[in-house]
Motif scaffolding. Structure first.
Motif, PDB file in Angstrom:
ATOM      1  N   LEU A 137      10.581   3.646  28.652  1.00 50.41           N
ATOM      2  CA  LEU A 137      10.803   5.088  28.780  1.00 50.41           C
ATOM      3  C   LEU A 137      10.964   5.480  30.244  1.00 50.41           C
ATOM      4  N   ASP A 138      10.089   4.961  31.104  1.00 46.83           N
ATOM      5  CA  ASP A 138      10.175   5.263  32.540  1.00 46.83           C
ATOM      6  C   ASP A 138      11.527   4.835  33.108  1.00 46.83           C
ATOM      7  N   LYS A 139      11.944   3.631  32.736  1.00 41.89           N
ATOM      8  CA  LYS A 139      13.218   3.107  33.223  1.00 41.89           C
ATOM      9  C   LYS A 139      14.384   3.930  32.678  1.00 41.89           C
ATOM     10  N   GLY A 140      14.296   4.294  31.397  1.00 46.21           N
ATOM     11  CA  GLY A 140      15.372   5.053  30.762  1.00 46.21           C
ATOM     12  C   GLY A 140      15.557   6.453  31.335  1.00 46.21           C
ATOM     13  N   LEU A 141      14.462   7.037  31.834  1.00 44.39           N
ATOM     14  CA  LEU A 141      14.535   8.406  32.372  1.00 44.39           C
ATOM     15  C   LEU A 141      14.696   8.426  33.900  1.00 44.39           C
ATOM     16  N   GLU A 142      14.860   7.246  34.501  1.00 45.12           N
ATOM     17  CA  GLU A 142      14.881   7.142  35.959  1.00 45.12           C
ATOM     18  C   GLU A 142      15.954   8.027  36.594  1.00 45.12           C
ATOM     19  N   LYS A 143      17.171   8.007  36.056  1.00 46.75           N
ATOM     20  CA  LYS A 143      18.269   8.806  36.643  1.00 46.75           C
ATOM     21  C   LYS A 143      17.982  10.296  36.541  1.00 46.75           C
ATOM     22  N   THR A 144      17.471  10.711  35.384  1.00 49.05           N
ATOM     23  CA  THR A 144      17.132  12.126  35.195  1.00 49.05           C
ATOM     24  C   THR A 144      16.053  12.550  36.175  1.00 49.05           C
ATOM     25  N   LYS A 145      15.012  11.727  36.279  1.00 52.60           N
ATOM     26  CA  LYS A 145      13.871  12.035  37.139  1.00 52.60           C
ATOM     27  C   LYS A 145      14.283  12.117  38.610  1.00 52.60           C
ATOM     28  N   THR A 146      15.054  11.136  39.052  1.00 53.20           N
ATOM     29  CA  THR A 146      15.499  11.094  40.453  1.00 53.20           C
ATOM     30  C   THR A 146      16.332  12.327  40.790  1.00 53.20           C
ATOM     31  N   SER A 147      17.264  12.664  39.899  1.00 57.87           N
ATOM     32  CA  SER A 147      18.126  13.831  40.121  1.00 57.87           C
ATOM     33  C   SER A 147      17.308  15.121  40.134  1.00 57.87           C
ATOM     34  N   PHE A 148      16.387  15.237  39.172  1.00 57.86           N
ATOM     35  CA  PHE A 148      15.591  16.453  39.028  1.00 57.86           C
ATOM     36  C   PHE A 148      14.715  16.683  40.257  1.00 57.86           C
TER      37      PHE A 148
ATOM     38  N   VAL B 244      17.757  24.771  39.326  1.00 59.46           N
ATOM     39  CA  VAL B 244      17.464  23.340  39.145  1.00 59.46           C
ATOM     40  C   VAL B 244      17.386  23.000  37.654  1.00 59.46           C
ATOM     41  N   LEU B 245      16.681  23.819  36.882  1.00 54.02           N
ATOM     42  CA  LEU B 245      16.505  23.557  35.449  1.00 54.02           C
ATOM     43  C   LEU B 245      17.827  23.661  34.691  1.00 54.02           C
ATOM     44  N   VAL B 246      18.606  24.682  35.002  1.00 57.37           N
ATOM     45  CA  VAL B 246      19.900  24.854  34.329  1.00 57.37           C
ATOM     46  C   VAL B 246      20.827  23.686  34.663  1.00 57.37           C
ATOM     47  N   SER B 247      20.849  23.282  35.928  1.00 56.75           N
ATOM     48  CA  SER B 247      21.728  22.182  36.335  1.00 56.75           C
ATOM     49  C   SER B 247      21.217  20.827  35.837  1.00 56.75           C
ATOM     50  N   SER B 248      19.971  20.783  35.348  1.00 51.90           N
ATOM     51  CA  SER B 248      19.420  19.561  34.756  1.00 51.90           C
ATOM     52  C   SER B 248      19.587  19.564  33.241  1.00 51.90           C
TER      53      SER B 248
ATOM     54  N   PHE C 213      10.036   9.669  19.575  1.00 50.67           N
ATOM     55  CA  PHE C 213       9.866  10.668  20.635  1.00 50.67           C
ATOM     56  C   PHE C 213       8.460  11.235  20.579  1.00 50.67           C
ATOM     57  N   ASN C 214       7.723  11.017  21.650  1.00 56.56           N
ATOM     58  CA  ASN C 214       6.399  11.607  21.798  1.00 56.56           C
ATOM     59  C   ASN C 214       6.467  12.549  22.991  1.00 56.56           C
ATOM     60  N   LYS C 215       6.303  13.838  22.739  1.00 59.48           N
ATOM     61  CA  LYS C 215       6.551  14.834  23.799  1.00 59.48           C
ATOM     62  C   LYS C 215       5.662  14.637  25.023  1.00 59.48           C
ATOM     63  N   TYR C 216       4.412  14.207  24.795  1.00 56.95           N
ATOM     64  CA  TYR C 216       3.498  14.046  25.926  1.00 56.95           C
ATOM     65  C   TYR C 216       3.897  12.851  26.785  1.00 56.95           C
ATOM     66  N   GLU C 217       4.265  11.762  26.115  1.00 56.64           N
ATOM     67  CA  GLU C 217       4.717  10.586  26.861  1.00 56.64           C
ATOM     68  C   GLU C 217       6.011  10.909  27.618  1.00 56.64           C
ATOM     69  N   PHE C 218       6.902  11.668  26.961  1.00 55.43           N
ATOM     70  CA  PHE C 218       8.182  12.035  27.576  1.00 55.43           C
ATOM     71  C   PHE C 218       7.961  12.867  28.840  1.00 55.43           C
ATOM     72  N   VAL C 219       7.158  13.905  28.722  1.00 55.24           N
ATOM     73  CA  VAL C 219       6.908  14.790  29.872  1.00 55.24           C
ATOM     74  C   VAL C 219       6.152  14.041  30.962  1.00 55.24           C
ATOM     75  N   ASP C 220       5.214  13.189  30.554  1.00 59.23           N
ATOM     76  CA  ASP C 220       4.460  12.404  31.529  1.00 59.23           C
ATOM     77  C   ASP C 220       5.406  11.489  32.324  1.00 59.23           C
ATOM     78  N   SER C 221       6.339  10.844  31.611  1.00 59.39           N
ATOM     79  CA  SER C 221       7.289   9.960  32.268  1.00 59.39           C
ATOM     80  C   SER C 221       8.245  10.750  33.161  1.00 59.39           C
ATOM     81  N   PHE C 222       8.660  11.897  32.692  1.00 65.54           N
ATOM     82  CA  PHE C 222       9.580  12.772  33.417  1.00 65.54           C
ATOM     83  C   PHE C 222       8.991  13.205  34.754  1.00 65.54           C
ATOM     84  N   PHE C 223       7.670  13.435  34.779  1.00 64.67           N
ATOM     85  CA  PHE C 223       7.024  13.960  35.990  1.00 64.67           C
ATOM     86  C   PHE C 223       6.203  12.916  36.731  1.00 64.67           C
ATOM     87  N   LYS C 224       6.276  11.666  36.311  1.00 62.87           N
ATOM     88  CA  LYS C 224       5.464  10.616  36.922  1.00 62.87           C
ATOM     89  C   LYS C 224       5.874  10.370  38.382  1.00 62.87           C
TER      90      LYS C 224
END
Length: 326
Positions: free
Chosen positions: A25-36, A61-65, A315-326
């Motif tokens: 999950l962390d690897k999969g969201l890497e591009k989103t996280k870096t851009s955000f 930022v949120l709209v462009s993400s 999809f686990n929302k807590y894991e997703f948000v945690d990974s997104f903001f890690k």
């Protein structure tokens, strides 16, 4: 500790997410996280507290993400209330506040908090009808789901009811062979409802646990799509009275706002009860998961974070948000 942070902490303690799943999950969201976070850093540059300028920049930022305008406004409104209540919020707290509020927003949808591939008990066979336009990863998602359900010890039967394209039937056959599950198919151009009927009859005869029906998604003619899906449902109900138990729409996360439009079109054409969002690993548009889940109030069940057979995740929302903001 805020209310949402308490929810977040207790959920995290109870999470059964494996280390491999977390890493994927962390690897999969890497591009989103870096851009955000790159955009977020610029939004608060030179600011020590969250003020109107920071909120305006955060909105951008949120709209462009690809979180979506309506969901962005909800998040901004919540943060404004936090600022008003606390009188002073430093920009260094913004990450935590955002994480809190996005987790809270997702908590208001009826997304389940499971981390495993499970089906409801006392429903046999459990019938899952999958919809989505060509190219979103629909057939691949079905194949990966079949693999995960089989791995969980469930007996799975696939139905190739996307008879509009020969390639769709052949692709599903490849996945059935790869996973080692039976498939019911007819020739290209056959009646999709007939394929669905035969699939359910076969599944009942084999005492199968799960049936996954692939369907065509031709959005350029919504009326025909609506009629076809309604017919497929009616015919399935002659075999299993309450089928389908889930109508899952597959969306390509890398298309951002186009995924919103597809969700709008499909929810108008048929009752969609769950979502799968694919191809998140190849895009910086992962915020679309937050927006679609919130705007349509349809649970996101699965996300695709890589090409491997194990890279379809519950999809686990807590894991997703945690990974997104890690």
């Amino acid at each position: 500790m805020s209310f949402f942070k308490k929810i977040f902490s207790s959920e995290k303690k109870d999470s059964n997410f494996s280390l491999e799943a977390k890493q994927s999950l962390d690897k999969g969201l890497e591009k989103t996280k870096t851009s955000f976070f790159s955009k977020l850093t610029k939004a608060v540059a030179g600011k020590s507290k969250v003020d109107d300028d920071v909120l305006d920049n955060l909105e951008e930022v949120l709209v462009s993400s690809d979180v979506g305008v309506d969901t962005t406004l909800k998040i901004i409104n919540r943060i404004e209330k936090r600022v008003e209540a606390d009188k002073y919020l430093g920009t260094d707290e913004l990450n935590h506040i955002l994480r809190d509020e996005i987790a809270g927003l997702l908590s208001e949808t009826n997304t389940a908090d499971t981390t495993e591939f499970v089906i409801p008990q006392n429903t046999k066979p459990y019938v899952l009808m999958v919809v989505g336009v060509n190219g979103v990863g629909k057939t691949t998602t079905i194949g990966k789901l079949a693999y995960q359900f089989k791995k969980a010890g469930l007996k799975v039967v696939l139905g190739a009811a996307d008879t509009f394209r020969a390639a769709a039937i052949d692709q599903l056959q490849i996945w059935a062979d790869r996973v080692g599950v039976p498939i019911v198919r007819q020739e290209m151009g056959s009646d999709p409802a007939s394929v669905a009927f035969d699939t359910l009859q076969s599944a009942v005869a084999q005492n199968a646990d799960v049936v996954i029906i692939d369907t065509a998604g031709r959005l350029h003619n919504k009326i025909n799509l609506m009629n076809e899906l309604s017919k497929v449902k009616r015919v399935m109900q002659k075999v299993v009275g309450d089928a389908p138990h889930d109508v899952m729409l597959v969306l390509d996360g890398s298309t951002g706002q186009n995924a919103f439009e597809q969700a709008k079109q499909f929810t108008a054409a048929t009752e969609v009860t769950s979502l799968a969002v694919t191809k998140l690993d190849g895009t910086a548009k992962g915020g679309v998961v937050i927006g679609i889940s919130d705007q349509f109030q349809i649970p996101v069940k699965y996300i695709g974070v890589g090409e491997g057979i194990e890279d379809l995740q519950v999809f686990n929302k807590y894991e997703f948000v945690d990974s997104f903001f890690k």
